[in-house]
Design a protein around this motif. Structure first.
Motif, PDB file in Angstrom:
ATOM      1  N   UNK A   1      -4.229   9.282 -14.615  1.00 33.75           N
ATOM      2  CA  UNK A   1      -4.692   9.519 -13.252  1.00 33.75           C
ATOM      3  C   UNK A   1      -4.997   8.256 -12.478  1.00 33.75           C
ATOM      4  N   UNK A   2      -4.916   7.131 -13.122  1.00 35.03           N
ATOM      5  CA  UNK A   2      -5.248   5.876 -12.459  1.00 35.03           C
ATOM      6  C   UNK A   2      -4.133   4.872 -12.680  1.00 35.03           C
ATOM      7  N   UNK A   3      -3.426   4.641 -11.634  1.00 38.00           N
ATOM      8  CA  UNK A   3      -2.323   3.708 -11.721  1.00 38.00           C
ATOM      9  C   UNK A   3      -2.375   2.760 -10.534  1.00 38.00           C
ATOM     10  N   UNK A   4      -2.489   1.468 -10.801  1.00 39.81           N
ATOM     11  CA  UNK A   4      -2.514   0.529  -9.680  1.00 39.81           C
ATOM     12  C   UNK A   4      -1.156   0.458  -9.013  1.00 39.81           C
ATOM     13  N   UNK A   5      -1.142   0.057  -7.782  1.00 39.70           N
ATOM     14  CA  UNK A   5       0.114  -0.183  -7.107  1.00 39.70           C
ATOM     15  C   UNK A   5       0.683  -1.514  -7.579  1.00 39.70           C
ATOM     16  N   UNK A   6       1.995  -1.523  -7.765  1.00 33.77           N
ATOM     17  CA  UNK A   6       2.713  -2.747  -8.085  1.00 33.77           C
ATOM     18  C   UNK A   6       3.416  -3.199  -6.818  1.00 33.77           C
ATOM     19  N   UNK A   7       3.367  -4.496  -6.545  1.00 30.68           N
ATOM     20  CA  UNK A   7       3.898  -5.018  -5.296  1.00 30.68           C
ATOM     21  C   UNK A   7       5.129  -5.897  -5.503  1.00 30.68           C
ATOM     22  N   UNK A   8       5.979  -5.903  -4.482  1.00 26.90           N
ATOM     23  CA  UNK A   8       7.051  -6.881  -4.426  1.00 26.90           C
ATOM     24  C   UNK A   8       6.525  -8.197  -3.867  1.00 26.90           C
ATOM     25  N   UNK A   9       7.399  -9.178  -3.719  1.00 25.27           N
ATOM     26  CA  UNK A   9       6.990 -10.497  -3.232  1.00 25.27           C
ATOM     27  C   UNK A   9       7.121 -10.654  -1.723  1.00 25.27           C
ATOM     28  N   UNK A  10       7.360  -9.573  -1.020  1.00 22.15           N
ATOM     29  CA  UNK A  10       7.226  -9.572   0.415  1.00 22.15           C
ATOM     30  C   UNK A  10       8.414 -10.096   1.191  1.00 22.15           C
TER      31      UNK A  10
END
Lengths: 111, 116
Positions: free
Chosen positions: B101-110
Protein backbone atom coordinates in the motif's frame (compact mmCIF):
# COMPACT_ATOMS: atom_id res chain seq x y z
CA UNK A 1 21.40 23.58 -15.47
CA UNK A 2 19.87 24.44 -12.15
CA UNK A 3 16.62 22.60 -11.67
CA UNK A 4 15.69 23.69 -8.16
CA UNK A 5 15.41 26.97 -6.37
CA UNK A 6 18.38 29.24 -5.93
CA UNK A 7 16.98 30.70 -2.73
CA UNK A 8 16.23 27.61 -0.70
CA UNK A 9 17.17 27.41 2.97
CA UNK A 10 20.67 26.02 3.22
CA UNK A 11 22.19 23.71 5.78
CA UNK A 12 25.99 23.63 5.85
CA UNK A 13 27.70 20.79 7.68
CA UNK A 14 31.23 19.57 8.05
CA UNK A 15 32.12 16.32 6.37
CA UNK A 16 31.70 13.51 8.87
CA UNK A 17 29.15 15.35 11.01
CA UNK A 18 25.50 14.38 11.24
CA UNK A 19 22.89 16.38 9.34
CA UNK A 20 19.29 17.00 10.33
CA UNK A 21 16.85 18.33 7.74
CA UNK A 22 13.36 19.31 8.83
CA UNK A 23 10.01 19.46 7.12
CA UNK A 24 6.62 20.68 8.29
CA UNK A 25 3.77 18.96 6.53
CA UNK A 26 0.33 20.34 5.97
CA UNK A 27 -2.32 17.65 6.14
CA UNK A 28 -3.01 15.82 9.38
CA UNK A 29 -4.78 13.10 7.34
CA UNK A 30 -1.67 12.28 5.30
CA UNK A 31 -0.79 8.62 5.79
CA UNK A 32 2.58 8.21 4.11
CA UNK A 33 5.71 10.34 3.90
CA UNK A 34 8.76 10.24 1.68
CA UNK A 35 12.15 11.95 1.58
CA UNK A 36 13.80 12.67 -1.74
CA UNK A 37 17.27 13.86 -2.74
CA UNK A 38 17.66 15.97 -5.86
CA UNK A 39 20.97 16.81 -7.45
CA UNK A 40 21.33 19.67 -9.88
CA UNK A 41 19.86 18.91 -13.28
CA UNK A 42 18.46 15.55 -12.19
CA UNK A 43 15.19 14.11 -11.02
CA UNK A 44 14.37 13.42 -7.37
CA UNK A 45 15.80 10.21 -5.96
CA UNK A 46 13.97 8.23 -3.27
CA UNK A 47 15.81 8.06 0.06
CA UNK A 48 13.46 6.68 2.68
CA UNK A 49 9.77 6.55 3.53
CA UNK A 50 7.60 6.13 6.61
CA UNK A 51 3.96 5.33 7.25
CA UNK A 52 1.85 7.38 9.62
CA UNK A 53 1.57 4.49 12.10
CA UNK A 54 5.31 4.68 12.76
CA UNK A 55 7.42 7.39 14.38
CA UNK A 56 10.88 6.29 13.31
CA UNK A 57 12.43 4.34 10.49
CA UNK A 58 16.08 3.69 9.77
CA UNK A 59 17.91 3.02 6.56
CA UNK A 60 21.54 2.97 5.64
CA UNK A 61 23.02 6.13 7.22
CA UNK A 62 19.58 7.77 7.20
CA UNK A 63 16.79 7.95 9.76
CA UNK A 64 13.37 9.51 9.36
CA UNK A 65 11.42 10.73 12.38
CA UNK A 66 7.73 11.53 12.27
CA UNK A 67 5.96 13.64 14.88
CA UNK A 68 2.27 13.68 14.04
CA UNK A 69 1.39 15.87 17.01
CA UNK A 70 3.14 18.85 15.47
CA UNK A 71 3.06 17.62 11.86
CA UNK A 72 6.83 17.47 11.61
CA UNK A 73 9.14 15.20 9.68
CA UNK A 74 12.92 15.09 9.90
CA UNK A 75 15.68 13.37 8.00
CA UNK A 76 18.91 12.55 9.78
CA UNK A 77 22.00 11.70 7.78
CA UNK A 78 24.86 10.13 9.70
CA UNK A 79 28.49 10.84 8.87
CA UNK A 80 27.63 13.26 6.07
CA UNK A 81 29.74 12.86 2.95
CA UNK A 82 30.45 15.22 0.02
CA UNK A 83 28.19 13.08 -2.16
CA UNK A 84 25.29 13.98 0.12
CA UNK A 85 25.33 17.57 -1.13
CA UNK A 86 21.99 18.14 -2.84
CA UNK A 87 18.51 19.52 -2.28
CA UNK A 88 16.35 17.40 0.02
CA UNK A 89 12.60 17.62 0.15
CA UNK A 90 9.77 15.78 1.80
CA UNK A 91 6.50 14.60 0.33
CA UNK A 92 3.25 13.63 2.01
CA UNK A 93 0.50 11.51 0.53
CA UNK A 94 -2.90 13.08 1.02
CA UNK A 95 -4.76 10.68 -1.28
CA UNK A 96 -3.98 7.67 -3.47
CA UNK A 97 -2.68 9.86 -6.29
CA UNK A 98 -2.25 13.11 -4.38
CA UNK A 99 1.23 13.94 -3.15
CA UNK A 100 2.23 17.29 -1.66
CA UNK A 101 5.87 18.24 -1.98
CA UNK A 102 7.90 20.59 0.18
CA UNK A 103 10.09 23.27 -1.35
CA UNK A 104 13.30 21.69 -0.11
CA UNK A 105 16.48 22.39 1.81
CA UNK A 106 19.89 22.63 0.23
CA UNK A 107 22.55 20.60 2.03
CA UNK A 108 26.14 21.72 1.58
CA UNK A 109 28.90 19.49 2.88
CA UNK A 110 32.08 21.31 3.79
CA UNK A 111 35.37 19.50 3.40
CA UNK B 1 17.99 -1.23 -15.53
CA UNK B 2 14.41 -0.45 -14.65
CA UNK B 3 13.52 3.17 -14.60
CA UNK B 4 11.92 6.19 -16.18
CA UNK B 5 13.34 7.83 -19.27
CA UNK B 6 12.47 11.38 -20.17
CA UNK B 7 13.43 13.04 -23.42
CA UNK B 8 14.66 15.39 -24.57
CA UNK B 9 16.75 16.74 -21.71
CA UNK B 10 16.46 20.29 -23.07
CA UNK B 11 13.69 21.68 -25.26
CA UNK B 12 13.02 25.09 -26.73
CA UNK B 13 9.61 26.35 -27.73
CA UNK B 14 8.83 29.08 -30.22
CA UNK B 15 5.86 31.40 -29.91
CA UNK B 16 2.60 29.63 -30.81
CA UNK B 17 4.21 26.23 -30.97
CA UNK B 18 3.12 23.03 -29.27
CA UNK B 19 5.87 20.78 -27.97
CA UNK B 20 5.72 17.23 -26.65
CA UNK B 21 7.79 15.80 -23.83
CA UNK B 22 8.35 12.07 -23.77
CA UNK B 23 8.16 9.81 -20.71
CA UNK B 24 8.71 6.06 -20.84
CA UNK B 25 8.86 3.62 -17.91
CA UNK B 26 9.78 -0.04 -17.76
CA UNK B 27 8.82 -0.53 -14.12
CA UNK B 28 5.43 -2.03 -14.98
CA UNK B 29 3.76 0.70 -12.94
CA UNK B 30 0.09 1.45 -13.44
CA UNK B 31 0.20 5.09 -12.35
CA UNK B 32 2.13 7.86 -14.06
CA UNK B 33 2.38 11.55 -13.27
CA UNK B 34 3.62 14.82 -14.71
CA UNK B 35 4.93 17.55 -12.44
CA UNK B 36 6.25 21.01 -13.03
CA UNK B 37 9.13 22.32 -10.91
CA UNK B 38 9.79 26.05 -10.59
CA UNK B 39 12.47 27.69 -8.45
CA UNK B 40 11.49 28.00 -4.81
CA UNK B 41 8.32 25.94 -5.19
CA UNK B 42 7.38 22.38 -4.49
CA UNK B 43 6.47 20.10 -7.37
CA UNK B 44 3.04 20.85 -8.81
CA UNK B 45 0.90 18.18 -10.41
CA UNK B 46 -0.11 18.75 -14.03
CA UNK B 47 -1.78 15.46 -14.94
CA UNK B 48 -1.81 11.91 -13.70
CA UNK B 49 -2.94 8.59 -15.10
CA UNK B 50 -4.13 5.68 -13.01
CA UNK B 51 -4.20 3.19 -15.85
CA UNK B 52 -4.01 2.92 -19.64
CA UNK B 53 -6.54 5.09 -21.49
CA UNK B 54 -7.30 7.08 -18.37
CA UNK B 55 -5.93 10.39 -17.13
CA UNK B 56 -7.00 13.10 -14.72
CA UNK B 57 -6.23 16.79 -14.40
CA UNK B 58 -3.95 17.86 -11.63
CA UNK B 59 -3.66 21.27 -10.00
CA UNK B 60 -2.23 23.14 -13.00
CA UNK B 61 -3.54 21.34 -16.11
CA UNK B 62 -4.44 24.45 -18.14
CA UNK B 63 -2.34 24.70 -21.29
CA UNK B 64 -1.23 21.06 -21.14
CA UNK B 65 -2.51 17.81 -22.59
CA UNK B 66 -1.56 14.15 -22.16
CA UNK B 67 -2.34 10.72 -23.54
CA UNK B 68 -1.92 7.21 -22.14
CA UNK B 69 -2.23 4.77 -25.00
CA UNK B 70 0.34 2.35 -23.61
CA UNK B 71 1.19 1.40 -20.06
CA UNK B 72 4.81 2.35 -20.58
CA UNK B 73 4.28 5.78 -22.10
CA UNK B 74 2.76 9.04 -20.86
CA UNK B 75 3.69 11.95 -23.16
CA UNK B 76 2.96 15.55 -22.17
CA UNK B 77 2.15 18.24 -24.72
CA UNK B 78 2.75 21.84 -23.75
CA UNK B 79 0.40 23.84 -25.92
CA UNK B 80 0.58 27.45 -27.05
CA UNK B 81 -2.14 28.16 -24.49
CA UNK B 82 0.40 27.72 -21.71
CA UNK B 83 1.71 31.27 -21.41
CA UNK B 84 4.49 30.58 -18.95
CA UNK B 85 5.92 27.20 -19.95
CA UNK B 86 9.52 27.77 -18.88
CA UNK B 87 10.16 25.19 -16.16
CA UNK B 88 11.68 21.84 -15.33
CA UNK B 89 9.22 19.04 -16.08
CA UNK B 90 9.34 15.77 -14.19
CA UNK B 91 7.61 12.51 -14.97
CA UNK B 92 7.01 9.94 -12.25
CA UNK B 93 5.41 6.55 -11.81
CA UNK B 94 4.40 4.23 -9.01
CA UNK B 95 2.24 1.24 -8.22
CA UNK B 96 -0.56 2.33 -5.85
CA UNK B 97 -1.98 -1.21 -5.91
CA UNK B 98 1.12 -2.71 -4.36
CA UNK B 99 0.32 -5.09 -1.47
CA UNK B 100 2.16 -2.92 1.03
CA UNK B 101 0.00 0.00 0.00
CA UNK B 102 2.97 2.32 0.16
CA UNK B 103 4.98 2.92 -2.90
CA UNK B 104 7.08 6.01 -3.48
CA UNK B 105 7.01 7.70 -6.82
CA UNK B 106 10.01 7.08 -9.03
CA UNK B 107 11.14 10.03 -11.12
CA UNK B 108 12.84 10.56 -14.44
CA UNK B 109 15.68 13.05 -14.87
CA UNK B 110 13.45 15.75 -16.26
CA UNK B 111 13.11 17.96 -19.31
CA UNK B 112 14.03 21.63 -19.11
CA UNK B 113 11.75 23.67 -21.35
CA UNK B 114 12.66 27.20 -22.36
CA UNK B 115 11.13 29.84 -24.60
CA UNK B 116 12.99 31.08 -27.66
Amino acid sequence: GESVGLHLPTLSVQEGDNSIINCAYSNSASDYFIWYKQESGKGPQFIIDIRSNMDKRQGQRVTVLLNKTVKHLSLQIAATQPGDSAVYFCAERGGTYKYIFGTGTRLKVLA
Amino acid sequence: DGGITQSPKYLFRKEGQNVTLSCEQNLNHDAMYWYRQDPGQGLRLIYYSQIVNDFQKGDIAEGYSVSREKKESFPLTVTSAQKNPTAFYLCASNDPGHPTGNQPQHFGDGTRLSIL
